[in-house]
Each structure stands twice: as C-alpha cells, then as structure tokens.
Motif scaffolding. Sequence first.
Motif, PDB file in Angstrom:
ATOM      1  N   ARG A  11      16.544  21.692  23.760  1.00 33.24           N
ATOM      2  CA  ARG A  11      17.007  22.302  22.517  1.00 33.24           C
ATOM      3  C   ARG A  11      15.917  23.185  21.917  1.00 33.24           C
ATOM      4  NH1 ARG A  11      18.907  18.153  18.532  1.00 33.24           N
ATOM      5  NH2 ARG A  11      17.547  16.770  19.684  1.00 33.24           N
ATOM      6  N   ARG A  14      15.783  26.428  23.943  1.00 26.66           N
ATOM      7  CA  ARG A  14      16.899  27.313  23.601  1.00 26.66           C
ATOM      8  C   ARG A  14      16.668  27.988  22.248  1.00 26.66           C
ATOM      9  NH1 ARG A  14      20.153  23.183  25.721  1.00 26.66           N
ATOM     10  NH2 ARG A  14      20.614  22.437  23.640  1.00 26.66           N
ATOM     11  N   GLN A  15      16.169  27.232  21.275  1.00 29.80           N
ATOM     12  CA  GLN A  15      15.928  27.793  19.944  1.00 29.80           C
ATOM     13  C   GLN A  15      14.846  28.876  19.992  1.00 29.80           C
ATOM     14  OE1 GLN A  15      17.671  27.201  17.227  1.00 29.80           O
ATOM     15  NE2 GLN A  15      16.443  28.382  15.829  1.00 29.80           N
ATOM     16  N   ARG A  17      14.079  30.748  22.457  1.00 31.30           N
ATOM     17  CA  ARG A  17      14.514  31.908  23.239  1.00 31.30           C
ATOM     18  C   ARG A  17      15.562  32.752  22.518  1.00 31.30           C
ATOM     19  NH1 ARG A  17      14.824  29.361  29.301  1.00 31.30           N
ATOM     20  NH2 ARG A  17      12.591  29.381  29.636  1.00 31.30           N
ATOM     21  N   ARG A  18      16.031  32.318  21.364  1.00 33.78           N
ATOM     22  CA  ARG A  18      17.025  33.093  20.634  1.00 33.78           C
ATOM     23  C   ARG A  18      16.405  34.413  20.194  1.00 33.78           C
ATOM     24  NH1 ARG A  18      19.512  29.686  16.025  1.00 33.78           N
ATOM     25  NH2 ARG A  18      20.822  31.525  15.869  1.00 33.78           N
ATOM     26  N   PRO A  19      17.159  35.501  20.296  1.00 30.74           N
ATOM     27  CA  PRO A  19      16.613  36.803  19.908  1.00 30.74           C
ATOM     28  C   PRO A  19      16.360  36.881  18.407  1.00 30.74           C
ATOM     29  CG  PRO A  19      18.890  37.009  20.688  1.00 30.74           C
ATOM     30  CD  PRO A  19      18.496  35.572  20.829  1.00 30.74           C
ATOM     31  N   VAL A  20      15.348  37.647  18.073  1.00 32.54           N
ATOM     32  CA  VAL A  20      14.999  37.884  16.675  1.00 32.54           C
ATOM     33  C   VAL A  20      15.510  39.269  16.326  1.00 32.54           C
ATOM     34  CG1 VAL A  20      13.100  38.163  15.059  1.00 32.54           C
ATOM     35  CG2 VAL A  20      12.945  36.457  16.871  1.00 32.54           C
ATOM     36  N   SER A  21      16.304  39.367  15.271  1.00 35.90           N
ATOM     37  CA  SER A  21      16.817  40.680  14.883  1.00 35.90           C
ATOM     38  C   SER A  21      16.020  41.196  13.688  1.00 35.90           C
ATOM     39  CB  SER A  21      18.305  40.592  14.545  1.00 35.90           C
ATOM     40  OG  SER A  21      18.504  39.715  13.453  1.00 35.90           O
ATOM     41  N   PRO A  64       9.549  39.289  21.801  1.00 33.11           N
ATOM     42  CA  PRO A  64      10.879  39.151  22.377  1.00 33.11           C
ATOM     43  C   PRO A  64      11.148  40.135  23.505  1.00 33.11           C
ATOM     44  CG  PRO A  64      11.005  40.220  20.237  1.00 33.11           C
ATOM     45  CD  PRO A  64       9.584  39.766  20.418  1.00 33.11           C
ATOM     46  N   ARG A  67      11.362  38.676  27.071  1.00 36.51           N
ATOM     47  CA  ARG A  67      12.432  37.765  27.474  1.00 36.51           C
ATOM     48  C   ARG A  67      13.189  38.372  28.634  1.00 36.51           C
ATOM     49  NH1 ARG A  67      12.882  36.845  21.739  1.00 36.51           N
ATOM     50  NH2 ARG A  67      11.940  34.838  21.346  1.00 36.51           N
TER      51      ARG A  67
END
Length: 161
Positions: A11, A14-15, A17-21, A64, A67
């Motif tokens: 978890r 996954r958190q 690796r989330r994209p930053v906008s 990012p 990735r």
Amino acid sequence: MFEHDDDIVERMIRQLRRPVSLDPGLAARVMGEIAAPAHPGKKRRWAWLAAAAAVLGAVVIAHPWTRGSGTSTAAFQFVLVAPRATHVELVGDFNDWDPARSPMRTAQGVWATVVPLAPGRYRYAFLVNGVEWRADPGAPAAKDDEFDTPSSVVTVGGRGS
C-alpha cells in the motif's frame, strides 16, 4: 505470519507511485517572480515565492518523471531466529547502517522486517540487543567487509531476474 507487513508495504509503494499533479504554469510564475524587480513593502510575494520553491523542491525530490523508467523496487523480507534477543535491527547499505531505520518485529523469537530494495548489491547484518553483529545464516557472507564484522550480501536483480 508476516502477510500484514507485506500488505502495508504494498500500500505504501502504491501511494508513493501515485502521480503528483501541479499547475503547468507554476515554473513560469516562479521564474517571473524571480526576474521581477524588488518592490519594498511587498513581503507577501516572498512568502508566495518561498511556498512555490518548497513545492518545486518537493517535486524534484519525488522526481515523478522517472516513473516507468524501468527502475523498480522489490519488497524483501529479512528474518532472523533469535529467541533470546530483546531487540533486533536490520542494518545495511540500503539504510546507511542506521539501526533506527529498520527495526524488526518478533513473533516468539523469530524477528522479521520488510524492506523495499531497488536492483543492486547490498551488504547487511543484524544488530542484536544493540551490541552483537550477526550475519544472516541463510545468505552468502560478504567477503569485502572493511570493518571485520560479520555481514551478508543480497543481490537484487533488474528486469527479467
């Protein structure tokens, strides 16, 4: 026995690796503020500029854009059977040999922790009760230890391994 730890690590991965906008015009506004002549009495601009620099710094640290570049981490579980130990820490190249960064949990004398590792070769050891260095009995011994302490080696492969 340690499935819960694996779920937590997955978890977290996954958190992270989330994209930053971000606002696409942020860099242009920051550079505009830097290039603009200084105006006495406009201290709020400096506060905004400092906040923008902090956000930009966070993006640079998170990088990012790397990735999906093929670099991945794998969760490795390290285990030591030490029924008489009161505390055990995992130390190695992957945590700068800092005992505070990888403490281990016990279940009836079986100590374990999960560490995400990128591809590479890592030396490591177990620090038992804060004083005793132990190599991993289930892993190859590290032959190149410059401190003459017992340690082991783990090699994490890249793609296809």
